[in-house]
Write an enzyme that holds these catalytic residues in place. Structure first.
Site, PDB file in Angstrom:
ATOM      1  N   HIS A  21      -9.588   0.442   5.061  1.00 53.98           N
ATOM      2  CA  HIS A  21      -8.315   0.506   5.791  1.00 53.98           C
ATOM      3  C   HIS A  21      -8.759   1.538   7.086  1.00 53.98           C
ATOM      4  O   HIS A  21      -9.161   2.404   6.829  1.00 53.98           O
ATOM      5  CB  HIS A  21      -7.330   1.089   4.823  1.00 53.98           C
ATOM      6  CG  HIS A  21      -5.775   1.305   5.470  1.00 53.98           C
ATOM      7  ND1 HIS A  21      -5.688   2.248   6.016  1.00 53.98           N
ATOM      8  CD2 HIS A  21      -4.877   0.711   5.152  1.00 53.98           C
ATOM      9  CE1 HIS A  21      -4.273   1.972   6.361  1.00 53.98           C
ATOM     10  NE2 HIS A  21      -3.790   0.948   5.924  1.00 53.98           N
TER      11      HIS A  21
ATOM     12  N   GLU B 160      -5.264  -5.803  10.523  1.00 57.58           N
ATOM     13  CA  GLU B 160      -4.095  -4.788  10.755  1.00 57.58           C
ATOM     14  C   GLU B 160      -4.551  -3.996  12.234  1.00 57.58           C
ATOM     15  O   GLU B 160      -5.314  -3.228  12.048  1.00 57.58           O
ATOM     16  CB  GLU B 160      -4.143  -3.804   9.644  1.00 57.58           C
ATOM     17  CG  GLU B 160      -3.960  -4.250   8.275  1.00 57.58           C
ATOM     18  CD  GLU B 160      -3.413  -3.024   7.495  1.00 57.58           C
ATOM     19  OE1 GLU B 160      -2.218  -3.061   7.116  1.00 57.58           O
ATOM     20  OE2 GLU B 160      -4.081  -2.044   7.085  1.00 57.58           O
TER      21      GLU B 160
ATOM     22  N   ASN C  63       0.852  -1.120  -0.281  1.00 54.83           N
ATOM     23  CA  ASN C  63       0.089  -0.092   0.002  1.00 54.83           C
ATOM     24  C   ASN C  63       0.899   1.179   0.077  1.00 54.83           C
ATOM     25  O   ASN C  63       1.382   1.527   0.874  1.00 54.83           O
ATOM     26  CB  ASN C  63      -0.843  -0.160   1.310  1.00 54.83           C
ATOM     27  CG  ASN C  63      -1.755   1.181   1.520  1.00 54.83           C
ATOM     28  OD1 ASN C  63      -1.844   1.880   0.593  1.00 54.83           O
ATOM     29  ND2 ASN C  63      -2.465   1.345   2.577  1.00 54.83           N
TER      30      ASN C  63
ATOM     31  N   SER D 255       3.489  -2.599  10.598  1.00 51.75           N
ATOM     32  CA  SER D 255       5.055  -2.578  10.580  1.00 51.75           C
ATOM     33  C   SER D 255       5.815  -3.798  10.102  1.00 51.75           C
ATOM     34  O   SER D 255       6.739  -4.185  10.962  1.00 51.75           O
ATOM     35  CB  SER D 255       5.271  -1.999  11.807  1.00 51.75           C
ATOM     36  OG  SER D 255       4.633  -0.719  12.355  1.00 51.75           O
TER      37      SER D 255
ATOM     38  N   GLU E  56      -7.047   3.966   8.137  1.00 47.13           N
ATOM     39  CA  GLU E  56      -6.882   5.417   7.788  1.00 47.13           C
ATOM     40  C   GLU E  56      -8.261   5.867   7.187  1.00 47.13           C
ATOM     41  O   GLU E  56      -8.371   7.105   7.579  1.00 47.13           O
ATOM     42  CB  GLU E  56      -5.675   5.618   6.989  1.00 47.13           C
ATOM     43  CG  GLU E  56      -4.317   5.458   7.739  1.00 47.13           C
ATOM     44  CD  GLU E  56      -3.152   5.016   7.158  1.00 47.13           C
ATOM     45  OE1 GLU E  56      -3.124   5.184   5.699  1.00 47.13           O
ATOM     46  OE2 GLU E  56      -2.272   4.481   7.674  1.00 47.13           O
TER      47      GLU E  56
ATOM     48  N   GLY F 194       2.430   1.837  10.989  1.00 48.83           N
ATOM     49  CA  GLY F 194       3.307   3.045  10.732  1.00 48.83           C
ATOM     50  C   GLY F 194       3.864   3.339  12.167  1.00 48.83           C
ATOM     51  O   GLY F 194       4.421   4.599  12.236  1.00 48.83           O
TER      52      GLY F 194
ATOM     53  N   LYS G 262      -0.138   4.105  -0.128  1.00 53.36           N
ATOM     54  CA  LYS G 262      -0.963   5.495   0.274  1.00 53.36           C
ATOM     55  C   LYS G 262      -0.411   6.606  -0.437  1.00 53.36           C
ATOM     56  O   LYS G 262      -0.281   6.665  -1.712  1.00 53.36           O
ATOM     57  CB  LYS G 262      -0.297   5.598   1.905  1.00 53.36           C
ATOM     58  CG  LYS G 262      -0.308   4.182   2.542  1.00 53.36           C
ATOM     59  CD  LYS G 262      -0.121   4.477   4.084  1.00 53.36           C
ATOM     60  CE  LYS G 262       0.074   3.277   4.941  1.00 53.36           C
ATOM     61  NZ  LYS G 262      -0.061   3.451   6.452  1.00 53.36           N
TER      62      LYS G 262
HETATM   63  C1  PEP Z   1      -0.632  -0.182   6.257  1.00 53.09           C
HETATM   64  O1  PEP Z   1      -1.215   1.021   6.079  1.00 53.09           O
HETATM   65  O2  PEP Z   1      -1.725  -0.821   5.694  1.00 53.09           O
HETATM   66  C2  PEP Z   1       0.606  -0.701   6.900  1.00 53.09           C
HETATM   67  C3  PEP Z   1       0.506  -1.874   7.258  1.00 53.09           C
HETATM   68  O3  PEP Z   1       1.366   0.228   7.195  1.00 53.09           O
HETATM   69  P1  PEP Z   1       2.686  -0.088   7.831  1.00 53.09           P
HETATM   70  O4  PEP Z   1       3.435  -1.316   7.204  1.00 53.09           O
HETATM   71  O5  PEP Z   1       3.533   1.197   7.546  1.00 53.09           O
HETATM   72  O6  PEP Z   1       2.747  -0.170   9.038  1.00 53.09           O
END
Ligand code: PEP
Length: 250
Positions: free
Chosen positions: A96, A167, A9, A213, A98, A173, A11
């Protein structure tokens, strides 16, 4: 047998040229290691047509980060699943964290997005996961159960197009990863819920990805767990070496 998948992703990162450079770099370095393993990238809308061209002779799949709840009409600034289909998008994120947090997406809206996607031959990558406070108060199973309700609105045939991504919001993040055991516990729970709803064969065939992460240093341990079928990757997807190292951990 269910697929092992790593999806990146991007973003709201990369201007147009940076996105093209990243795609070219990935195409030149990616070697598909197994027919059951897939690599997907999810660039921003404006990159999709050009990235689709770059990927056309590769085995990398193209996805989008969002779509609208309706197929067409007076929705200024929005992009429909029908439009995504027309430029070769085969996967799309839904729900997601966000988008849930910043755009207040609720189950009702997410149900409509899933329906739009499956009707336009696009596989939803449905994201679910608890906030830090849900984890602290021990209410995370209920939170995820409530989020999964979106998927029960699909027919079994449509559900079979869905990839689920767990997630935990506290791990996105932040550099903080769920332990492999924490991930396994939730993935197993999600698979059990799918089995209750659509039967054990469908549950066994559903890919459930971990996101939050994920990086080369923790991917092997996470992907080793029996119910973790790969990863949804944010930050590390912007770096070809890291992203492909994660893929190679599948
Ligand atoms: C995400 O936004 O789906 C995600 C997993 O981000 P990150 O790997 O940066 O934690």
């Amino acid at each position: 047998m269910r697929k092992k998948i790593v999806a990146g992703n991007w973003k709201m990162n990369n201007n147009f040229q940076e996105g093209i450079d990243l795609s070219n770099d990935l195409v030149s370095k990616y070697k598909k290691s197994d027919k059951n393993k897939e690599l997907i990238i999810l660039p921003p809308f404006i990159h999709l047509t050009s990235v689709a061209e770059k990927l056309s002779n590769s085995k990398i799949h193209l996805g989008a980060q969002n779509c609208h709840t309706e197929g067409r009409g007076a929705y200024t600034g929005e992009v429909s699943a029908r439009m995504l289909d027309s430029v070769g998008v085969r996967y799309c994120l839904v729900g997601h964290s966000e988008r849930r947090a910043n755009f207040f997406e609720d189950n009702n809206e997410l149900k409509k997005k899933c329906k739009q996607l499956v009707s336009n031959y696009i596989n939803p990558i449905f994201c679910c996961g608890e906030l830090l406070r849900d984890r602290k108060y021990g209410s995370y199973f209920e939170v995820i159960e409530d989020q999964l309700e979106v998927l029960w609105s699909l027919s079994k045939t449509d559900f079979e197009k869905v990839i689920v991504a767990y997630e935990p919001v506290w791990a996105i993040g932040t550099g903080e990863t769920a332990s492999a055991d924490q991930a396994q516990e939730i993935h197993k729970f999600i698979r059990r819920k799918i089995s209750d709803e659509f039967g054990s064969e469908t549950a066994e065939n559903t890919s459930i990805l971990y996101g939050g992460s994920c990086k080369p240093s923790n991917a092997v341990e996470l992907f080793f767990k029996p119910d973790v079928d790969g990863g949804l990757i944010g930050g590390a997807a912007l770096n070809t070496v890291d992203f492909l190292a994660i893929y190679n951990a599948l």
